[in-house]
Design a protein around this motif. Structure first.
Motif, PDB file in Angstrom:
ATOM      1  N   MET A 124      -1.918   9.126 -17.315  1.00 38.76           N
ATOM      2  CA  MET A 124      -1.353   8.606 -16.061  1.00 38.76           C
ATOM      3  C   MET A 124      -1.967   9.310 -14.861  1.00 38.76           C
ATOM      4  N   GLU A 125      -2.156  10.611 -14.992  1.00 40.18           N
ATOM      5  CA  GLU A 125      -2.764  11.372 -13.892  1.00 40.18           C
ATOM      6  C   GLU A 125      -4.185  10.872 -13.634  1.00 40.18           C
ATOM      7  N   ASP A 126      -4.929  10.641 -14.704  1.00 41.88           N
ATOM      8  CA  ASP A 126      -6.305  10.154 -14.549  1.00 41.88           C
ATOM      9  C   ASP A 126      -6.317   8.787 -13.868  1.00 41.88           C
ATOM     10  N   ARG A 127      -5.373   7.935 -14.266  1.00 44.63           N
ATOM     11  CA  ARG A 127      -5.309   6.601 -13.662  1.00 44.63           C
ATOM     12  C   ARG A 127      -5.033   6.711 -12.155  1.00 44.63           C
ATOM     13  N   ALA A 128      -4.107   7.617 -11.804  1.00 46.08           N
ATOM     14  CA  ALA A 128      -3.697   7.750 -10.399  1.00 46.08           C
ATOM     15  C   ALA A 128      -4.797   8.339  -9.534  1.00 46.08           C
ATOM     16  N   LYS A 129      -5.747   9.024 -10.152  1.00 46.46           N
ATOM     17  CA  LYS A 129      -6.819   9.659  -9.373  1.00 46.46           C
ATOM     18  C   LYS A 129      -7.886   8.644  -8.946  1.00 46.46           C
ATOM     19  N   GLY A 130      -7.893   7.491  -9.581  1.00 43.55           N
ATOM     20  CA  GLY A 130      -8.937   6.497  -9.302  1.00 43.55           C
ATOM     21  C   GLY A 130      -8.836   5.947  -7.879  1.00 43.55           C
ATOM     22  N   ASN A 131     -10.008   5.750  -7.234  1.00 42.14           N
ATOM     23  CA  ASN A 131     -10.025   5.180  -5.875  1.00 42.14           C
ATOM     24  C   ASN A 131      -9.432   3.785  -5.856  1.00 42.14           C
ATOM     25  N   ASP A 132      -9.598   3.090  -6.974  1.00 45.11           N
ATOM     26  CA  ASP A 132      -9.178   1.692  -7.053  1.00 45.11           C
ATOM     27  C   ASP A 132      -7.756   1.555  -7.615  1.00 45.11           C
ATOM     28  N   PHE A 133      -7.049   2.687  -7.672  1.00 44.60           N
ATOM     29  CA  PHE A 133      -5.717   2.684  -8.295  1.00 44.60           C
ATOM     30  C   PHE A 133      -4.796   1.638  -7.669  1.00 44.60           C
ATOM     31  N   SER A 134      -4.209   0.818  -8.509  1.00 46.36           N
ATOM     32  CA  SER A 134      -3.198  -0.145  -8.044  1.00 46.36           C
ATOM     33  C   SER A 134      -2.109  -0.192  -9.100  1.00 46.36           C
ATOM     34  N   ILE A 135      -0.940   0.293  -8.749  1.00 49.40           N
ATOM     35  CA  ILE A 135       0.156   0.370  -9.721  1.00 49.40           C
ATOM     36  C   ILE A 135       0.532  -1.021 -10.228  1.00 49.40           C
ATOM     37  N   HIS A 171       0.841  -1.206   0.000  1.00 45.09           N
ATOM     38  CA  HIS A 171       0.000   0.000   0.000  1.00 45.09           C
ATOM     39  C   HIS A 171       0.876   1.257   0.000  1.00 45.09           C
ATOM     40  N   ARG A 172       1.928   1.253   0.832  1.00 42.68           N
ATOM     41  CA  ARG A 172       2.811   2.436   0.882  1.00 42.68           C
ATOM     42  C   ARG A 172       3.487   2.659  -0.479  1.00 42.68           C
ATOM     43  N   ILE A 173       3.903   1.578  -1.122  1.00 40.45           N
ATOM     44  CA  ILE A 173       4.515   1.690  -2.456  1.00 40.45           C
ATOM     45  C   ILE A 173       3.485   2.251  -3.444  1.00 40.45           C
ATOM     46  N   ASN A 174       2.261   1.739  -3.344  1.00 40.87           N
ATOM     47  CA  ASN A 174       1.201   2.187  -4.249  1.00 40.87           C
ATOM     48  C   ASN A 174       0.960   3.694  -4.122  1.00 40.87           C
ATOM     49  N   GLU A 175       0.928   4.171  -2.865  1.00 32.48           N
ATOM     50  CA  GLU A 175       0.652   5.600  -2.654  1.00 32.48           C
ATOM     51  C   GLU A 175       1.817   6.455  -3.170  1.00 32.48           C
ATOM     52  N   ALA A 176       3.053   5.969  -3.002  1.00 30.01           N
ATOM     53  CA  ALA A 176       4.212   6.713  -3.518  1.00 30.01           C
ATOM     54  C   ALA A 176       4.156   6.754  -5.046  1.00 30.01           C
ATOM     55  N   CYS A 177       3.745   5.646  -5.660  1.00 29.21           N
ATOM     56  CA  CYS A 177       3.622   5.615  -7.128  1.00 29.21           C
ATOM     57  C   CYS A 177       2.505   6.535  -7.589  1.00 29.21           C
ATOM     58  N   ARG A 178       1.447   6.595  -6.803  1.00 28.74           N
ATOM     59  CA  ARG A 178       0.334   7.484  -7.146  1.00 28.74           C
ATOM     60  C   ARG A 178       0.854   8.923  -7.289  1.00 28.74           C
ATOM     61  N   GLN A 179       1.715   9.335  -6.350  1.00 28.53           N
ATOM     62  CA  GLN A 179       2.267  10.690  -6.401  1.00 28.53           C
ATOM     63  C   GLN A 179       3.113  10.890  -7.667  1.00 28.53           C
ATOM     64  N   VAL A 180       3.909   9.856  -8.012  1.00 32.31           N
ATOM     65  CA  VAL A 180       4.750   9.944  -9.224  1.00 32.31           C
ATOM     66  C   VAL A 180       3.866  10.152 -10.447  1.00 32.31           C
ATOM     67  N   LEU A 181       2.802   9.364 -10.551  1.00 32.24           N
ATOM     68  CA  LEU A 181       1.919   9.479 -11.719  1.00 32.24           C
ATOM     69  C   LEU A 181       1.190  10.819 -11.741  1.00 32.24           C
ATOM     70  N   LEU A 182       0.777  11.274 -10.542  1.00 29.04           N
ATOM     71  CA  LEU A 182       0.064  12.559 -10.472  1.00 29.04           C
ATOM     72  C   LEU A 182       0.945  13.718 -10.923  1.00 29.04           C
ATOM     73  N   GLY A 183       2.266  13.559 -10.726  1.00 33.48           N
ATOM     74  CA  GLY A 183       3.186  14.625 -11.123  1.00 33.48           C
ATOM     75  C   GLY A 183       3.841  14.374 -12.466  1.00 33.48           C
ATOM     76  N   SER A 184       3.320  13.394 -13.226  1.00 34.56           N
ATOM     77  CA  SER A 184       3.991  12.994 -14.467  1.00 34.56           C
ATOM     78  C   SER A 184       3.763  13.968 -15.621  1.00 34.56           C
ATOM     79  N   GLY A 185       2.698  14.749 -15.537  1.00 35.31           N
ATOM     80  CA  GLY A 185       2.376  15.641 -16.654  1.00 35.31           C
ATOM     81  C   GLY A 185       1.735  14.898 -17.821  1.00 35.31           C
ATOM     82  N   VAL A 186       1.477  13.608 -17.637  1.00 36.13           N
ATOM     83  CA  VAL A 186       0.824  12.817 -18.697  1.00 36.13           C
ATOM     84  C   VAL A 186      -0.622  12.567 -18.257  1.00 36.13           C
ATOM     85  N   LYS A 187      -1.561  13.114 -19.024  1.00 36.93           N
ATOM     86  CA  LYS A 187      -2.956  13.117 -18.574  1.00 36.93           C
ATOM     87  C   LYS A 187      -3.481  11.704 -18.272  1.00 36.93           C
TER      88      LYS A 187
END
Ligand SMILES: Cc1cc2nc3c(=O)[nH]c(=O)nc-3n(C[C@H](O)[C@H](O)[C@H](O)COP(=O)(O)O)c2cc1C
Length: 185
Positions: free
Chosen positions: A76-87, A58-74
């Motif tokens: 990826m950002e949309d994927r990371a915003k999902g409640n069910d996001f799992s890298i 879970h901690r890895i997943n949340e850190a990856c979520r931040q990476v995707l949110l800051g990727s500048g790639v729409k």
């Protein structure tokens, strides 16, 4: 066609896993195939961290979520915003490969070790997928506590990770490019 070639051609990136964990035997075979990968001058400059603990995943997943949110790639950002996001697509096992930064072939050595595990997984009827974002979560000294928790040796850089588990669905073959081969006779 022999079994090895069949396995190579049949392997696909799995993006849908069941919650069932690998057996100890399966995990141990995967890691053994990684350790027996080729490496430049046989330096074996790798370290493998196997993560099966749900809280750490879970901690890895949340850190990856931040990476995707800051990727500048729409996408990826949309994927990371999902409640069910799992890298790692809810795979029960993640294997992170880190390599000695001083070894100039380290990145390649780590990649072939990962590929050995992907092929071995396929041969055992398991699913796997390279998960890239995990190797980015420590960039710039970020997530130091998590790096410690994963016991990545000092001086080693994460180069990639693999999700492993049982396939929930068979993946379709991704198209292959034509005209990528030159044969000189
Ligand atoms: C270096 C590398 C990074 C990759 N990163 C990801 C990733 O972060 N997430 C993902 O779902 N697939 C990732 N993949 C898998 C590729 O998307 C996949 O191999 C490609 O689309 C071909 O499909 P196949 O593996 O089913 O043949 C990665 C593959 C490689 C080699």
């Amino acid at each position: 066609m022999n079994e090895v070639v069949k396995t190579i051609l049949k392997r696909r990136s799995t993006r849908s896993f069941t919650p069932d964990q690998l057996t100890e035997e399966e995990l141990s075979v995967l890691l053994e195939t990684a350790r027996f990968a080729p490496s430049g001058m046989n330096r074996q400059p790798w370290h493998f961290t196997v993560v099966q603990n749900p809280e750490t995943l879970h901690r890895i997943n949340e850190a990856c979520r931040q990476v995707l949110l800051g990727s500048g790639v729409k996408a990826m950002e949309d994927r990371a915003k999902g409640n069910d996001f799992s890298i790692c697509y809810k795979a029960p096992t993640l294997i992170l490969v880190a390599v000695d930064e001083q070894v100039h072939t380290g990145r390649y050595d780590g990649a072939v070790a990962l590929e050995n595990m992907f092929l071995a997984a396929e041969s055992m009827g398991l699913g796997s997928c390279w998960i890239h974002a995990v190797s980015l979560i420590f960039n710039g000294g970020a997530n130091e506590a998590l790096r410690k928790e994963l016991q990545i040796p000092a001086g080693y850089a994460p180069i990639g990770s693999g999700a492993f588990g049982r396939k929930a669905a068979e993946a379709q073959a991704a198209p292959r490019k034509e005209n990528t081969i030159t044969i000189l006779k």
